[in-house]
Structure formats: structure tokens, C-alpha cells
Scaffold this motif. Structure first.
Motif, short mmCIF file in Angstrom:
data_model
loop_
_atom_site.label_atom_id
_atom_site.label_comp_id
_atom_site.label_asym_id
_atom_site.label_seq_id
_atom_site.Cartn_x
_atom_site.Cartn_y
_atom_site.Cartn_z
N THR A 1 -11.41 2.96 -7.19
CA THR A 1 -11.73 2.05 -6.09
C THR A 1 -10.49 1.27 -5.66
OG1 THR A 1 -12.27 0.18 -7.51
CG2 THR A 1 -14.07 1.75 -7.01
N THR A 2 -10.55 0.73 -4.46
CA THR A 2 -9.45 -0.11 -4.00
C THR A 2 -9.35 -1.37 -4.85
OG1 THR A 2 -10.90 -1.11 -2.33
CG2 THR A 2 -9.50 0.73 -1.62
N GLU A 3 -10.48 -1.84 -5.35
CA GLU A 3 -10.46 -3.02 -6.22
C GLU A 3 -9.71 -2.73 -7.52
OE1 GLU A 3 -13.23 -1.83 -4.72
OE2 GLU A 3 -13.66 -3.47 -3.32
N GLN A 4 -9.89 -1.54 -8.07
CA GLN A 4 -9.17 -1.15 -9.29
C GLN A 4 -7.67 -1.05 -9.02
OE1 GLN A 4 -11.40 2.45 -9.88
NE2 GLN A 4 -12.43 1.64 -11.71
N ALA B 1 -5.99 -2.59 -6.65
CA ALA B 1 -5.48 -3.95 -6.44
C ALA B 1 -5.28 -4.67 -7.77
CB ALA B 1 -6.44 -4.74 -5.54
N ALA B 2 -6.26 -4.58 -8.65
CA ALA B 2 -6.14 -5.25 -9.95
C ALA B 2 -4.96 -4.71 -10.76
CB ALA B 2 -7.44 -5.09 -10.74
N SER C 1 -4.80 -9.19 -4.91
CA SER C 1 -6.21 -9.29 -4.57
C SER C 1 -6.61 -8.11 -3.69
CB SER C 1 -6.47 -10.59 -3.82
OG SER C 1 -5.86 -10.53 -2.54
N PRO C 2 -7.92 -7.81 -3.62
CA PRO C 2 -8.36 -6.75 -2.71
C PRO C 2 -7.96 -7.02 -1.25
CG PRO C 2 -10.07 -7.20 -4.30
CD PRO C 2 -9.01 -8.25 -4.50
N SER C 3 -8.00 -8.29 -0.84
CA SER C 3 -7.60 -8.59 0.54
C SER C 3 -6.11 -8.31 0.75
CB SER C 3 -7.94 -10.04 0.91
OG SER C 3 -7.23 -10.94 0.10
N LYS D 1 -7.66 3.66 0.92
CA LYS D 1 -7.14 4.14 -0.36
C LYS D 1 -6.21 5.33 -0.14
CE LYS D 1 -10.43 5.97 -2.77
NZ LYS D 1 -11.55 6.27 -3.70
#
Length: 193
Positions: A32-35, A37-38, A43-45, A54
């Protein structure tokens, strides 16, 4: 490049590196994009400030822009295809092994993940336009002259063919730059069969 621009470039590159790593390890659909980013410590933003998707994060690279810079720096009067070959050689000769590995992994993912192939084709279309601009600047011809456009399309075709062939055969031991140089050389020779 100022400090702020350097930080932005570093953040962009790190997001791209983490996207390659995570997608390579877990697959495109499972990442995921959240993964991403982390893993990049943003941050996701922030991720979405740099990349709309992605797939775009996987595409980020600075090899082609560096080749264009080296291409434009070649001596005036050098045949255009030779100038490009020299630019390719100069960039790849200066790469460290970690960067070469990242370049190989990017090509592998781009040609093996269906969701990424469509994005790659968009990038190749943009690459043709960039090559047309550079060729026009080097030769004094118009960027839309058939000779310029066909040359740019042939170069991108050679790049696509070499990349796809190496990914298909799984032949990571073959140096991409040497194969690309050979392919561009064949274009220079008129592609005798």
C-alpha cells in the motif's frame, strides 16, 4: 540545486527506493501507499505530494535525465546516435553497484507487473518527447520532423526491447548498459539483419 531542492529530491528518491523494495518483497497488490510512506519515514499525504499513484513511485529514476544531460554535453558535430551512446556509457560507467541493482529491479518490476506496464508505456511516450527535444537542440532540426521523431521512437524501442528481453530471460548477469549500447549501435548501422 539549493538545500530545499536537494531535500525534496532526496525524499522523492527515498520514496521510490522504498516502493521498489516493498513491491519487490510483497508484490504490487499487497503493498500500500501507506506502507511505502511509513518505510520512507513520510506521511501518506507527503507521499501523494510527490507521486499521484503507487505506480508512479516505482517509475521514479534519475538515469534517463542524466543520460540526456551527458548526451547534450557531447562535442558538437558528433553524430547524434554516437552522442547518445556516449551519454549512456558515461552514466552507467559511473553507477555504483547498489544503483545498478536498483535499476535492474525497477526494470524487472516494470515488465513483470501488469499494473506497472501501462504506466511504463506512458513514461516511454514522454521519453520520446524528451528525446525529440534534445535531438532537435543538438541537430538544429525541428522536434516534429519525421527524421527526429523516428530516431527518438527507435531509441525508445531499443530500450524497451533490451529491457523486456533481459527480464524475460532472467539474465541479470548481462549488463544492461552494454546491451543497450549494442542495440543503439545496430540502429546506427542501419540495423543490418
Amino acid at each position: 540545486m539549493g538545500l530545499r531542492e536537494q531535500k525534496k529530491a532526496a525524499t522523492r528518491a527515498e520514496i521510490g527506493r522504498q516502493a521498489l523494495r516493498l513491491i519487490g518483497e510483497h508484490g504490487y497488490g499487497a503493498t500500500t501507499t501507506e506502507q511505502i510512506a511509513a518505510a520512507a519515514n513520510v506521511s501518506p499525504s507527503t507521499f501523494f505530494r510527490y507521486f499521484p499513484t503507487k505506480a508512479e513511485a516505482v517509475l521514479v529514476e534519475d538515469v534517463f535525465p542524466r543520460v540526456l544531460v551527458r548526451f547534450m554535453a557531447q562535442p558538437e558535430g558528433l553524430p547524434i546516435t554516437e552522442a547518445l551512446r556516449n551519454g549512456i556509457r558515461e552514466v552507467y560507467d559511473r553507477m555504483e553497484e547498489a544503483e545498478r541493482e536498483q535499476d535492474r529491479e525497477r526494470r524487472r518490476l516494470l515488465f513483470s507487473v501488469p499494473e506497472l506496464r501501462a504506466t511504463l508505456m506512458d513514461r516511454y511516450t514522454a521519453g520520446i518527447e524528451e528525446l525529440c527535444e534534445a535531438a532537435a537542440a543538438r541537430t538544429g532540426r525541428g522536434r516534429n520532423e519525421p527524421r527526429v521523431r523516428v530516431w527518438a521512437g527507435a531509441i525508445i524501442g531499443a530500450l524497451t526491447s533490451v529491457s523486456a528481453g533481459l527480464v524475460e530471460t532472467g539474465n541479470d548477469g548481462v549488463e544492461f548498459a552494454a546491451r543497450l549500447d549494442e542495440a543503439v549501435g545496430l540502429l546506427r548501422e542501419g540495423l543490418p539483419l
